[in-house]
Design a protein around this motif. Structure first.
Motif, short mmCIF file in Angstrom:
data_model
loop_
_atom_site.label_atom_id
_atom_site.label_comp_id
_atom_site.label_asym_id
_atom_site.label_seq_id
_atom_site.Cartn_x
_atom_site.Cartn_y
_atom_site.Cartn_z
N LEU A 154 0.81 -1.22 0.00
CA LEU A 154 0.00 0.00 0.00
C LEU A 154 0.85 1.27 0.00
CD1 LEU A 154 -2.80 -0.97 2.56
CD2 LEU A 154 -2.91 -1.05 0.07
N TYR A 155 2.00 1.21 0.65
CA TYR A 155 2.83 2.41 0.83
C TYR A 155 4.27 2.12 0.42
CZ TYR A 155 -1.27 3.16 3.78
OH TYR A 155 -2.55 3.25 4.25
N PRO A 156 4.51 1.90 -0.86
CA PRO A 156 5.85 1.47 -1.31
C PRO A 156 6.95 2.48 -1.06
CG PRO A 156 4.44 2.04 -3.18
CD PRO A 156 3.55 2.00 -1.98
N ASP A 157 6.62 3.74 -0.97
CA ASP A 157 7.66 4.77 -0.85
C ASP A 157 7.66 5.49 0.49
OD1 ASP A 157 8.44 4.32 -3.56
OD2 ASP A 157 6.69 5.51 -4.19
N ARG A 158 6.84 5.04 1.42
CA ARG A 158 6.75 5.76 2.69
C ARG A 158 8.02 5.55 3.52
NH1 ARG A 158 1.28 5.69 6.11
NH2 ARG A 158 0.71 6.81 4.20
N THR A 159 8.62 6.65 3.92
CA THR A 159 9.85 6.62 4.72
C THR A 159 9.53 6.91 6.18
OG1 THR A 159 10.26 8.96 4.28
CG2 THR A 159 11.25 7.36 2.76
N ASP A 160 10.52 6.69 7.03
CA ASP A 160 10.40 6.97 8.47
C ASP A 160 9.23 6.22 9.09
OD1 ASP A 160 12.59 8.76 8.41
OD2 ASP A 160 11.29 10.35 7.67
N ALA A 161 8.92 5.04 8.57
CA ALA A 161 7.85 4.20 9.09
C ALA A 161 8.49 3.00 9.78
CB ALA A 161 6.93 3.75 7.96
N TYR A 162 8.55 3.05 11.10
CA TYR A 162 9.29 2.05 11.86
C TYR A 162 8.40 1.43 12.95
CZ TYR A 162 12.94 4.82 9.65
OH TYR A 162 13.70 5.51 8.74
N THR A 163 8.80 0.24 13.40
CA THR A 163 8.03 -0.47 14.43
C THR A 163 8.85 -0.81 15.66
OG1 THR A 163 8.53 -2.67 13.52
CG2 THR A 163 6.61 -1.50 12.61
N TRP A 164 10.16 -0.58 15.60
CA TRP A 164 11.03 -0.88 16.75
C TRP A 164 12.09 0.21 16.88
CZ3 TRP A 164 16.37 -1.64 16.90
CH2 TRP A 164 16.89 -2.00 18.15
N TRP A 165 12.36 0.57 18.15
CA TRP A 165 13.38 1.56 18.46
C TRP A 165 14.19 1.08 19.66
CZ3 TRP A 165 8.32 2.14 17.60
CH2 TRP A 165 7.91 2.93 16.51
N SER A 166 15.47 1.33 19.65
CA SER A 166 16.32 1.00 20.78
C SER A 166 15.88 1.80 22.00
CB SER A 166 17.78 1.33 20.43
OG SER A 166 18.57 1.32 21.60
N TYR A 167 16.15 1.24 23.19
CA TYR A 167 15.86 1.96 24.43
C TYR A 167 16.91 3.02 24.75
CZ TYR A 167 11.92 -0.93 26.05
OH TYR A 167 10.69 -1.54 26.19
N MET A 168 17.89 3.17 23.88
CA MET A 168 18.91 4.19 24.12
C MET A 168 18.27 5.58 24.17
SD MET A 168 21.97 2.78 21.63
CE MET A 168 23.01 4.20 21.96
N ASN A 169 18.95 6.51 24.82
CA ASN A 169 18.39 7.82 25.11
C ASN A 169 17.88 8.55 23.86
OD1 ASN A 169 17.73 10.02 26.79
ND2 ASN A 169 19.66 11.03 26.29
N LYS A 170 16.58 8.88 23.88
CA LYS A 170 15.92 9.71 22.88
C LYS A 170 15.96 9.14 21.45
CE LYS A 170 16.25 14.02 25.43
NZ LYS A 170 16.64 15.46 25.40
N VAL A 171 16.23 7.85 21.32
CA VAL A 171 16.23 7.24 20.00
C VAL A 171 14.81 7.23 19.42
CG1 VAL A 171 16.49 5.05 18.79
CG2 VAL A 171 18.32 5.88 20.26
N ARG A 172 13.85 6.87 20.24
CA ARG A 172 12.47 6.83 19.75
C ARG A 172 11.95 8.25 19.48
NH1 ARG A 172 7.82 2.56 21.57
NH2 ARG A 172 6.22 3.24 20.09
N GLU A 173 12.29 9.19 20.34
CA GLU A 173 11.84 10.56 20.12
C GLU A 173 12.35 11.11 18.79
OE1 GLU A 173 12.24 10.20 24.65
OE2 GLU A 173 12.96 9.23 22.83
N ARG A 174 13.53 10.69 18.39
CA ARG A 174 14.10 11.14 17.12
C ARG A 174 13.74 10.21 15.96
NH1 ARG A 174 20.24 11.49 17.98
NH2 ARG A 174 19.86 9.88 19.55
N ASN A 175 12.95 9.19 16.26
CA ASN A 175 12.48 8.22 15.26
C ASN A 175 13.63 7.57 14.51
OD1 ASN A 175 10.45 6.71 14.02
ND2 ASN A 175 10.22 8.17 12.34
#
Length: 270
Positions: free
Chosen positions: A189-210
């Motif tokens: 459905l979304y072949p070109d969608r970027t910055d679409a993630y399902t997992w992030w490290s627990y390291m500091n602010k990694v998820r906040e910065r995607n």
């Protein structure tokens, strides 16, 4: 028909972080969980109107899968006979009239790739299993598959080439699956969608910065991709280092496809 998949990284911990709020909000037909990290009797989810199927790992506080569903299956299977990972509770298959639902927590090849050989063996076994099921009726395959397939599926692709979850070998196994009768619903459905993630490290602010990876998937048999309504990533939902993913399928189309296949089989027999 709505499906949810979520690696909760410990259901007991996730229950304290809003799991049930999200569960009730989604009101899904099928809610698939990976990395439950619990044993029989350690968690009781009093969910009226739902059937629950749990595959516990023998090792305490490790691995494990579960499916919570409104729909009673025709049959349930735990594992596929794989010797190395069977005790880790990584696979549940539910059979329904129109499809098989396969919920999986794929083994990680580990940071130093110490488990890569076993991981590749797993990939061959699950590939054969999915193909076998697909010969009988369409498959809906979901879970934490522990691989980012293409460079678009993780933030820092070049820096991670050869690392666990982004080796050429692991990615090649996914390419094989998707070229042998199966569809990655999100990329369909979304072949070109970027910055679409399902997992992030627990390291500091990694998820906040995607700075993440897309390693959780809904994959379906090619012949039912016309029944896909939507495939989404709920990245705003916290409670784990993974976020939930969601698949919506048109139940009527699934039934129609199944009936066409039955008619073809009947004509072939004649």
């Amino acid at each position: 028909m709505k499906f949810v998949s979520w690696n909760v990284n410990g259901i007991r911990a996730c229950l304290k972080k809003g799991f049930l709020d999200y569960f009730y909000m989604m009101d899904a037909d099928f809610f698939c969980i990976q990395e439950t990290k619990c044993q029989a009797g350690q968690v009781a989810l009093p969910l009226d109107g739902y059937y629950q199927y749990w595959n516990y790992a023998e090792k305490k506080g490790y691995s494990g899968t579960a499916v919570i569903t409104k729909h009673k299956p025709l049959s349930v299977r735990y594992g596929v006979g794989e010797k190395e990972t069977e005790p880790e509770g990584r696979i549940i298959t539910l059979e329904y009239d129109f499809f098989y639902l396969v919920n999986v927590y794929t083994p990680n090849s580990q940071r130093d790739l110490a488990r890569l050989d076993k991981r590749l063996q797993w990939e061959d076994e699950i590939f054969g299993y999915l193909k076998e099921l697909d010969c009988q009726k369409p498959v809906i395959y979901c879970g934490d598959l522990n691989v980012a397939h293409q460079e678009i599926d993780l933030k820092n692709a070049k820096a991670n080439i050869g690392n666990s979850g982004f080796t050429f070998e692991e990615r090649g196994k996914m390419t094989r699956l998707l070229s042998e009768g199966f569809t990655d619903t999100f990329r369909h459905l979304y072949p070109d969608r970027t910055d679409a993630y399902t997992w992030w490290s627990y390291m500091n602010k990694v998820r906040e910065r995607n700075i993440g990876w897309r390693i959780d998937y809904f994959i379906v048999s090619d012949r039912v991709r016309e029944a896909i309504v939507d495939s989404g990533i709920h990245s705003s939902i916290l409670g784990s280092d993974h976020c939930p993913i969601v698949l919506e399928m048109n139940e009527r189309r699934l039934a129609e496809i199944h009936e066409k296949e039955k008619m073809k089989e009947g004509n072939a027999i004649k």
